[in-house]
Design an enzyme around this catalytic site. Structure first.
Site, short mmCIF file in Angstrom:
data_model
loop_
_atom_site.label_atom_id
_atom_site.label_comp_id
_atom_site.label_asym_id
_atom_site.label_seq_id
_atom_site.Cartn_x
_atom_site.Cartn_y
_atom_site.Cartn_z
N ASP A 231 0.87 -1.18 0.00
CA ASP A 231 0.00 0.00 0.00
C ASP A 231 0.90 1.23 0.00
O ASP A 231 1.53 1.55 1.01
CB ASP A 231 -0.89 -0.03 1.25
CG ASP A 231 -1.87 1.14 1.31
OD1 ASP A 231 -1.68 2.13 0.56
OD2 ASP A 231 -2.81 1.08 2.13
N HIS A 232 0.96 1.90 -1.15
CA HIS A 232 1.92 2.99 -1.31
C HIS A 232 1.56 4.22 -0.48
O HIS A 232 2.39 5.13 -0.33
CB HIS A 232 2.06 3.37 -2.79
CG HIS A 232 3.45 3.78 -3.18
ND1 HIS A 232 4.40 4.19 -2.28
CD2 HIS A 232 4.05 3.83 -4.40
CE1 HIS A 232 5.51 4.50 -2.92
NE2 HIS A 232 5.33 4.27 -4.20
N ARG A 233 0.35 4.28 0.05
CA ARG A 233 -0.01 5.38 0.96
C ARG A 233 0.75 5.25 2.27
O ARG A 233 1.07 6.25 2.93
CB ARG A 233 -1.51 5.37 1.26
CG ARG A 233 -2.41 5.53 0.04
CD ARG A 233 -3.87 5.28 0.41
NE ARG A 233 -4.06 3.94 1.00
CZ ARG A 233 -5.23 3.49 1.45
NH1 ARG A 233 -6.30 4.27 1.39
NH2 ARG A 233 -5.32 2.28 1.96
#
Length: 259
Positions: A231-233
């Site tokens: 999850d790049h967030r």
């Protein structure tokens, strides 16, 4: 002519958005077929995976991992565990390796919420299991502190009860990261969908004999490809890369994860 105040306000106000019509079911071609009503499990899978792909920006990182040392260790451990009736699978050892990697790289053992980043101090590994009704992910809680024999015994019990639809909700809801292994189907490499609200999932491909450079010499080794979806967030690419590096190192030198 002067525009009346109310008329001016109405003209300046943006038009109300038109109500979104519900999507129409796809037209079914005139081809012989059967139709099966979606089960609640399938509806839940569809909802959660759609939510994941639409709302979670995935980043994918792949490494090739030499398995020879792990396979040798597994054989030796199984000889010693035979009197106890325990037989380790490669997947049992990979569960342990992923858990140890998450503790080693805690920036990947996280969960994203709209206003918080939750960092976990324990690695609870959700393991994808295919059942007649659909995919379910029973959890090995605290896999980072459990021995591989305990992980193996627990995983066999969870998988059997998952296929019989006998898991308790707390046995498949939660987890800090997931592992999905499709190597038994001969799949070389794949990119798994993150299991929200977790921050990552490790996708395991088949171990196979491949040409491999060993001590600057071309040889043959048993190699598998592993792909982490992050999850790049919540997880930067460099942190995901550290997790993949730690996982590769542990699998290639497996005695270190048993210490």
């Amino acid at each position: 002519a002067t525009v009346a105040p109310k008329a001016a306000e109405a003209a300046a106000a943006p038009a109300a958005p038109a109500a979104v019509a519900p999507a129409k079911p796809a037209a079914i071609p005139d081809i012989p077929h059967t139709a099966e009503k979606l089960s609640n499990v399938r509806k839940t899978i569809a909802r959660r995976l759609t939510e994941s792909k639409q709302t979670v920006p995935h980043i994918y990182l792949t490494v090739d991992i030499r398995l020879d040392a792990l396979l040798k260790l597994r054989g030796e451990l199984n000889k010693g565990l035979e009197p106890r009736g325990v037989k380790l699978s490669v997947n049992d050892l990979l569960i342990k390796a992923l858990a140890a990697s998450l503790i080693q790289v805690p920036k990947c053992n996280v969960m994203f919420t709209p206003d918080q980043l939750i960092s976990f101090s324990r690695a609870d590994i959700s393991v994808a299991v295919s059942t007649p009704t659909g995919l379910i992910t029973p959890i090995i809680a605290g896999a980072d502190t459990k021995g591989v024999a305990a992980i193996s015994t627990e995983m066999k019990d969870l998988a059997a009860r998952a296929r019989d639809n006998k898991l308790k909700p707390e046995e498949y809801q939660g987890g800090t990261a997931s592992l999905s292994n499709m190597g038994m189907y001969g799949i070389k490499q794949f990119e798994a969908v993150i299991n929200p609200p977790q921050g990552m999932i490790m996708a395991i491909g088949a171990g196979e004999k491949r040409p491999y450079i060993i001590d600057d010499t071309l040889g043959v080794a048993t190699v598998m490809s592993a792909t982490g979806s992050f999850d790049h967030r919540a997880i930067d690419g460099a942190d995901g890369a550290q997790l993949m590096q730690a996982f590769k190192t542990l699998v290639e030198a497996p005695l270190s994860m048993l210490a």
